[in-house]
Design an enzyme around this catalytic site. Structure first.
Site, short mmCIF file in Angstrom:
data_model
loop_
_atom_site.label_atom_id
_atom_site.label_comp_id
_atom_site.label_asym_id
_atom_site.label_seq_id
_atom_site.Cartn_x
_atom_site.Cartn_y
_atom_site.Cartn_z
N LYS A 91 0.83 -1.20 0.00
CA LYS A 91 0.00 0.00 0.00
C LYS A 91 0.87 1.25 0.00
O LYS A 91 1.43 1.63 1.03
CB LYS A 91 -0.93 0.04 1.22
CG LYS A 91 -2.01 1.13 1.07
CD LYS A 91 -2.60 1.58 2.38
CE LYS A 91 -1.79 2.62 3.08
NZ LYS A 91 -1.72 3.93 2.37
N GLY A 125 6.13 4.68 9.23
CA GLY A 125 5.36 5.91 9.33
C GLY A 125 5.52 6.54 10.70
O GLY A 125 6.51 6.31 11.41
N SER A 126 4.54 7.31 11.10
CA SER A 126 4.61 8.05 12.35
C SER A 126 4.35 7.14 13.55
O SER A 126 3.80 6.05 13.42
CB SER A 126 3.57 9.18 12.34
OG SER A 126 2.26 8.63 12.44
N ALA A 139 0.53 6.61 14.02
CA ALA A 139 0.00 5.62 13.09
C ALA A 139 0.51 4.23 13.44
O ALA A 139 -0.22 3.24 13.32
CB ALA A 139 0.37 5.98 11.66
N GLY A 140 1.76 4.12 13.89
CA GLY A 140 2.32 2.83 14.28
C GLY A 140 1.58 2.23 15.46
O GLY A 140 1.35 1.01 15.51
N GLU A 153 8.63 0.61 11.75
CA GLU A 153 9.75 1.55 11.68
C GLU A 153 9.13 2.93 11.76
O GLU A 153 8.46 3.38 10.82
CB GLU A 153 10.54 1.34 10.38
CG GLU A 153 11.91 1.99 10.40
CD GLU A 153 11.87 3.43 9.96
OE1 GLU A 153 11.94 4.32 10.85
OE2 GLU A 153 11.76 3.68 8.76
N CYS A 161 13.24 10.20 8.80
CA CYS A 161 13.16 9.79 10.21
C CYS A 161 14.53 9.73 10.86
O CYS A 161 14.65 9.86 12.08
CB CYS A 161 12.46 8.44 10.32
SG CYS A 161 13.22 7.15 9.32
N GLU A 186 9.09 15.23 16.83
CA GLU A 186 9.55 15.10 15.45
C GLU A 186 8.79 16.08 14.57
O GLU A 186 7.56 16.00 14.43
CB GLU A 186 9.34 13.67 14.95
CG GLU A 186 9.94 13.44 13.58
CD GLU A 186 9.80 12.01 13.11
OE1 GLU A 186 10.75 11.49 12.50
OE2 GLU A 186 8.73 11.41 13.34
#
Length: 498
Positions: free
Chosen positions: A179, A231-232, A235-236, A253, A287, A386
């Site tokens: 995706k 991702g963030s 979201a993780g 990650e 990141c 971040e």
């Protein structure tokens, strides 16, 4: 890239096919703010058929059952196809996310080729079976593919991350539903085309551009055995929550707020020359970016002057111009986020050394100047959160113990670096920092080493043999005492890669 790019079909199970909804994703140039592409928006129904195809291909198809050498032959053709088109891929990604083309050629084009190539070597060197002397008798330990993988990509380095997930998954014998991010879906069609031409069997790969809602549906799908997400942190956490309902394996990650530490004995010119591209890399949309720079108090002014001059010298402009070093941010929301953090830095009492707004003459496009704050305290939000934009903090420290404390005083632990005249001192310093990757007098990410984070920077590892192992299950077969099966491992305990 000047031509409008439009795709009307989805790549499902290895074939271009009509989507099951009329929704589309419009890709907007961060430089011109104009629409430069359009692709179908995958729906949950599209996910259902992609997962079904992947499930059939894994449970009944040839891919997991092929000898490793045959899978390697197909993956090598994918790698070669990406290498042949790496400049096209780099331009397309730069047009979507603002990545400077000079950086994209390597990181977005050739970097993925290195990842694919490295995993081919790792797969060749990892045996499928090995014998062990157990406590109660002989053992045979097998490595088998984990199954159907949902691989969810970010928009900042889409092909690099795709390679980090797809290469080990395919080599292990998994099938994959990929995706891409809605901000950067166009390059995924090139990848699908290359994979199709390489001869991947039916069902092994699907590519479904979609938003978070469809992504969440994919993560929670009962036909998925493993989720690999980049991702963030927010979201993780959501990915982990949804996946946990079915105990689906996850690799995450996530974010970073990495510290580059300049020790008192360092050559400042050398350190600043190395840190500058690592701090503002990919417009700060990385990141692993070294966004906290720690300088000893006795040399703080010297570092501040050199770093300020380096930031001011960075060329800001059109991401497709080879001279550009800092391009626009991927979306208006990201520009607003950086500008809001700059305003917050002022309110928190940090001292603006350079930058601080939109570049002069750049009223169009989602640009933010390379920005450096000095006299930053590590308790400030600009030092703890971040930003994911071209905003960097310079923090003073007293002795080495304080430098370690500041570097480690973060909810993240993804990357970092130390700069010193004494490499042994640097290595000793690196051993003390709780972070997944660390560099001494350089900044890098090596495909043969495990990459991932401590703390909120994620779970699991990508790259290296450890990254390959994330796509394998381990099975123990207990053998009768004194039994040696036909073709069993030799004296070295290794049966072979197949």
């Amino acid at each position: 890239m000047t031509d409008f790019v439009e795709h009307g079909k989805l790549f499902v199970g290895g074939r271009l096919t009509d989507p099951l909804s009329t929704a589309t994703i419009e890709v907007v140039s961060p430089h011109s703010e104009e629409i430069i592409g359009r692709v179908p928006h995958a729906s949950p129904a599209d996910v259902d058929r992609a997962v079904a195809a992947a499930r059939r291909a894994f449970d009944e198809g040839p891919w997991p059952r092929l000898p490793l050498d045959e899978r390697i032959a197909v993956v090598t053709r994918i790698k070669d196809g990406i290498a042949a088109r790496h400049e096209e891929i780099a331009r397309l990604i730069s047009a979507q996310n603002g990545s400077p083309y000079s950086w994209s050629v390597f990181a977005q084009g050739l970097g993925p080729v290195l990842v694919w190539d490295t995993f081919i070597g790792i797969a060749r060197g990892m045996p499928q079976e090995e014998s062990r002397a157990g406590v109660l008798g002989p053992l045979l330990v097998r490595r088998e593919p984990v199954g159907v993988v949902a691989a969810i990509l970010p928009w900042n380095v889409p092909q690099f991350i795709a390679a980090a997930k797809l290469a080990p998954a395919l080599l292990a014998g998994c099938t994959v539903v990929l995706k891409p991010s809605p901000e950067a879906p166009l390059d995924s069609y090139l990848l699908a085309e290359i994979a199709q031409e390489a001869g991947l069997p039916e069902g092994v790969l699907s590519v479904l551009p979609a938003d978070r809602e469809t992504g969440e549906y994919l993560v929670g799908h009962p036909g998925v055995d493993k989720v690999s997400f980049t991702g963030s942190v927010a979201a993780g956490r959501r990915v982990m929550e949804v996946a946990s309902r079915r105990l689906t394996r996850v690799t995450l990650e996530l974010g970073g707020k990495s510290a580059a530490v300049i020790l008192p004995d360092a050559d400042i010119a050398t350190a600043v020359a190395g840190i500058t591209p690592a701090a503002w890399m990919n417009n700060g949309q990385a990141c692993v970016a070294q966004t906290r720079i720690l300088a000893p108090r006795e040399r703080y002014d010297e570092v501040a002057d050199a770093l300020t001059a380096a930031a001011r010298d960075l060329v800001v402009g059109d991401p497709l111009d080879p001279a550009t070093q800092v391009g626009p941010l991927v979306a208006r929301r990201q520009q607003r986020r950086s500008l809001d953090y700059i305003e917050l830095g002022h309110k928190e009492g940090a001292r603006l050394l350079t930058g601080g707004g939109r570049p002069a003459g750049r009223e169009r496009g989602w640009y933010v100047e390379p920005t450096l704050f000095g006299e930053v305290d590590n308790a400030m939000r600009i030092a703890r959160e971040e930003i994911f934009g071209p905003v960097v903090c310079l923090l003073p420290y007293g002795d080495e113990e304080e430098a370690v404390r500041i570097a480690d005083d973060s909810e993240y632990g993804l990357s970092g670096s130390v700069w010193t005249a004494d490499p042994e001192r640097g290595i000793a310093f690196a051993r003390r920092i709780r972070t997944g990757t660390y560099s001494v007098n350089t900044f890098g990410l090596d495909m043969r080493g495990p990459f991932g984070g401590y703390k909120n920077s994620g779970l699991g590892r990508e790259m290296g043999p450890e990254g390959y192992a994330e796509y394998l299950e381990h099975k123990t077969i207990h053998l009768p005492a004194g039994y040696e099966a036909e073709g069993a491992p030799g004296a070295d305990g290794v049966k072979g890669a197949d």
